[in-house]
Design an enzyme around this catalytic site. Structure first.
Site, PDB file in Angstrom:
ATOM      1  CB  SER A 219      -0.947  -0.042   1.203  1.00 41.70           C
ATOM      2  OG  SER A 219      -1.957   0.924   1.097  1.00 41.70           O
TER       3      SER A 219
ATOM      4  NE  ARG B 225      -8.759   1.761  10.599  1.00 41.74           N
ATOM      5  CZ  ARG B 225      -7.622   1.437  10.012  1.00 41.74           C
ATOM      6  NH1 ARG B 225      -7.102   2.260   9.113  1.00 41.74           N
ATOM      7  NH2 ARG B 225      -7.000   0.316  10.313  1.00 41.74           N
TER       8      ARG B 225
ATOM      9  CG  ASP C 181      -6.395  -3.582  -3.746  1.00 41.18           C
ATOM     10  OD1 ASP C 181      -7.199  -2.678  -3.450  1.00 41.18           O
ATOM     11  OD2 ASP C 181      -5.168  -3.495  -3.541  1.00 41.18           O
TER      12      ASP C 181
ATOM     13  CG  HIS D 123      -5.799  -2.147  -0.083  1.00 46.05           C
ATOM     14  ND1 HIS D 123      -4.861  -2.083  -1.091  1.00 46.05           N
ATOM     15  CD2 HIS D 123      -5.301  -1.393   0.943  1.00 46.05           C
ATOM     16  CE1 HIS D 123      -3.847  -1.317  -0.710  1.00 46.05           C
ATOM     17  NE2 HIS D 123      -4.085  -0.899   0.519  1.00 46.05           N
ATOM     18  CG  ASP D 124      -7.433  -4.832   4.982  1.00 49.48           C
ATOM     19  OD1 ASP D 124      -6.632  -3.896   4.779  1.00 49.48           O
ATOM     20  OD2 ASP D 124      -8.329  -4.776   5.843  1.00 49.48           O
TER      21      ASP D 124
END
Length: 390
Positions: free
Chosen positions: A162, A232, A327, A360-361
């Protein structure tokens, strides 16, 4: 502490108990924004042993909410290891039986390195919103100084996911002679308009919180919890894929019946609120603002009329570029953009898109194929560096 509550034995593939270290620098650091940090601290951790030739060092660059604690445990009371423990340790992709691994908290961070929470020596108060804007280039320059302090002239590899992947790319351009291999994971050579928009929504959520006080919330003995929570929550939506959210939560309710109100009803709502609440008391809002702006500003091709191939011309090391199929924050197409530019510039590059449902994680997780490819590349790094018997 009752011994029954302690971890009975650390995992055999863990780096074990680790302790942060602090490096203080008195040589001023000129920043891209035009300001200068006269002095600063960098907090870091190391795993493994530096060999006699100092040729086995690996640098880990962290993402937006990351920090120096990438692997191992600070105490036997820790419930979780460092944020990239799945990939750092004996026999893991980044094998600490071979490599000496350095992980640091970037300038502007909120985990010990000089940042908005630190004291400004000129005023005697917290830096707060007066802390200067940072760029990826600024971080890389400070990381190079840490390498100098540790006596490391050249890294066997610089690795990051990232925002960390952007730092890896910048390393290859700013210090090509000091990086032998680059591993860029789930990253992009520049943010899209959509990504900048997500970051702006997050910043506005924080800045519009009545408890933000223009960034001076510490002097009012409060925190902009509501704004940081919302920021968040937005971020987490982008970190997960639609499939991951669907399989994890679906349309499951917390109870059997609808309550026809605005309290939490769906499990996904509960998850997002929990993540936001936890983050709002463990991360600094001014740091979050700085980190997202550094993301927005990163664009090495801008100085070359948008020609990314020209921008990567200084790079001289082999690259491993990894993306993940679901992602959508930094999709595979953005990784391929970097790969295409490296190929046009005549640079050695290996590319893989991992089929993963985790969005993405996924770069944080122990995906089987991801681990195998990562370990294979790092095995070649060890071979080329003469570290196989280290």
């Amino acid at each position: 502490m009752d011994s029954d509550t302690l971890m009975p034995e650390l995992p055999s593939d863990s780096v074990g108990l680790v302790a942060p270290q602090t490096a203080h620098f008195d040589v001023p650091l000129a920043l891209a924004c035009g300001k200068t940090l006269q002095s600063y601290d960098l907090v870091y951790e190391t795993y493994g042993k530096l060999n006699a030739s100092r040729s086995n060092a690996v640098l880990i660059c962290h993402a937006l909410s990351g920090h120096h604690h990438a692997a191992g445990y600070h105490s036997r009371e820790d419930r979780k290891p460092g944020w990239w423990d799945a990939h750092i340790g004996p026999g893991k992709s980044i094998d600490t039986d071979r490599f000496f691994v350095i992980s640091l908290n970037n300038l502007g961070g909120c985990h010990g390195s000089t940042g908005p929470c630190a004291i400004n020596p000129d005023t005697g108060r917290q830096w707060g919103p007066d802390f200067p804007m940072m760029t990826v280039g600024d971080w890389v320059h400070s990381q190079a100084r840490l390498a100098d302090r540790l006596g490391i002239e050249r890294f066997a590899a610089v690795i990051g996911g990232s925002l960390g992947g952007m730092q890896v790319l910048q390393w290859s351009l700013a210090y090509p002679e000091r990086i032998a291999n680059a591993v860029v994971i789930a990253a992009t050579p520049k943010l899209s308009a959509q990504n900048i928009a997500f970051n702006e929504v997050a910043r506005q959520a924080i800045r519009s919180d009545p408890d933000f006080y223009d960034g001076w919330y510490a002097e009012h003995d409060t925190l902009p919890r509501r704004g940081l929570k919302l920021a968040r929550m937005v971020g987490h939506i982008t970190y997960l894929s639609e499939d991951a959210m669907g399989s994890k939560f679906g349309r499951d309710l917390r109870s059997d019946d609808l309550n026809f109100g605005y309290d939490v009803e769906f499990q996904v709502e509960s998850y997002l609120r929990y993540q936001g609440d936890t983050f709002s008391t463990s991360f600094d809002a001014n740091t979050y603002l700085l980190m997202t702006k550094a993301l927005d500003y990163f664009d090495p091709a801008a100085a070359h009329d948008g020609d990314l191939a020209a921008a990567v011309a200084p790079a001289s090391c082999p690259f491993l570029v990894v993306s993940f199929s679901t992602d959508w924050r930094f999709p595979p197409s953005r990784s391929r953009e970097l790969v295409d530019a490296l190929i046009r510039a005549g640079k050695p590059v290996s590319y893989v898109c991992i089929d993963s449902p985790h969005g993405h994680d996924a770069f944080l997780l122990p995906e089987t194929r991801y681990q195998a490819i990562f370990a294979s590349f790092m095995g070649r790094v060890a071979h080329d560096s003469g570290l196989e018997d280290s």
